[in-house]
Design a protein around this motif. Structure first.
Motif, PDB file in Angstrom:
ATOM      1  N   LEU A 182       0.826  -1.207   0.000  1.00 51.93           N
ATOM      2  CA  LEU A 182       0.000   0.000   0.000  1.00 51.93           C
ATOM      3  C   LEU A 182       0.862   1.260   0.000  1.00 51.93           C
ATOM      4  O   LEU A 182       0.651   2.170  -0.804  1.00 51.93           O
ATOM      5  N   LEU A 183       1.835   1.288   0.910  1.00 47.31           N
ATOM      6  CA  LEU A 183       2.697   2.475   0.997  1.00 47.31           C
ATOM      7  C   LEU A 183       3.527   2.659  -0.263  1.00 47.31           C
ATOM      8  O   LEU A 183       3.597   3.762  -0.815  1.00 47.31           O
ATOM      9  N   ALA A 184       4.154   1.590  -0.727  1.00 46.74           N
ATOM     10  CA  ALA A 184       5.003   1.690  -1.913  1.00 46.74           C
ATOM     11  C   ALA A 184       4.189   2.050  -3.149  1.00 46.74           C
ATOM     12  O   ALA A 184       4.588   2.891  -3.958  1.00 46.74           O
ATOM     13  N   GLY A 185       3.024   1.432  -3.306  1.00 48.92           N
ATOM     14  CA  GLY A 185       2.197   1.678  -4.484  1.00 48.92           C
ATOM     15  C   GLY A 185       1.608   3.074  -4.537  1.00 48.92           C
ATOM     16  O   GLY A 185       1.578   3.704  -5.585  1.00 48.92           O
ATOM     17  N   PHE A 186       1.149   3.575  -3.390  1.00 48.13           N
ATOM     18  CA  PHE A 186       0.548   4.908  -3.361  1.00 48.13           C
ATOM     19  C   PHE A 186       1.581   6.019  -3.268  1.00 48.13           C
ATOM     20  O   PHE A 186       1.380   7.106  -3.803  1.00 48.13           O
ATOM     21  N   CYS A 187       2.672   5.782  -2.572  1.00 46.88           N
ATOM     22  CA  CYS A 187       3.660   6.847  -2.347  1.00 46.88           C
ATOM     23  C   CYS A 187       4.679   6.990  -3.469  1.00 46.88           C
ATOM     24  O   CYS A 187       5.370   8.000  -3.543  1.00 46.88           O
TER      25      CYS A 187
END
Length: 180
Positions: free
Chosen positions: A20-25
């Motif tokens: 989630l963090l890697a994909g959105f950020c």
């Protein structure tokens, strides 16, 4: 001592949190956007003649900017954001996750297959089961997956999913199928 199931759940939570963090950020680079636009064009070059040929697509623009705005807003969230988060971001290992190529391909295939099967769930419109729709959805899954894995960002996949569905709904008879 922690149980095995607790450790597995902890690892799964950590993996999903990372995705989630890697994909959105991760913000897509200019090159990633260029590749995504090229993928959008390729999708159109492949599916437009097929969709028109089998009668799934037909030129039927929807009039009225009010309708276009509401459809654009709605389709950004569903299916664009919701389906891409589920079928790409959560189900696929992020490109930064250390995983072997065969295992990564298996995840990609499983995600793609689940994406197609999701459109066949009970309660979905009958036209979801037509070859024209399923071919378009299958190609959409491949297009969005390719874009996500190349860019390392979910934003390109959300954009592609949103634009392709928006064009279909507002220009090629999609909205009429839902109301007919």
């Amino acid at each position: 001592m922690k149980s095995r199931s607790f450790l597995l759940l902890h690892r799964l939570r950590h993996r999903l949190q990372h995705r989630l963090l890697a994909g959105f950020c991760t913000l897509p680079s200019r090159k990633a956007w260029q590749v995504s636009i090229a993928l959008l064009g390729l999708y159109g070059l492949i599916f437009l003649p097929i969709g028109l040929g089998v009668g799934f697509l037909h030129w039927q623009p929807v009039g009225g900017w009010e309708v276009a705005i509401w459809v654009a807003i709605g389709t950004f969230f569903m299916p664009g954001l919701a389906e891409e988060v589920l079928f790409r971001l959560l189900l696929l290992p992020h490109p930064t996750e250390p995983i072997g190529p065969l295992r990564r391909r298996n995840y990609i295939f499983a995600s793609w297959l689940l994406f197609l099967l999701y459109h066949l769930l009970p309660g979905t419109p009958a036209f979801f089961q037509t070859p024209g729709f399923l071919l378009g959805a299958g190609l959409l899954g491949i297009t969005c997956t390719t874009s996500y894995l190349h860019s390392r960002s979910i934003w390109t996949a959300i954009f592609l999913h949103w634009v392709i569905v928006l064009i279909w709904l507002l220009g090629f008879g999609g909205l009429a199928r839902f109301s007919g």
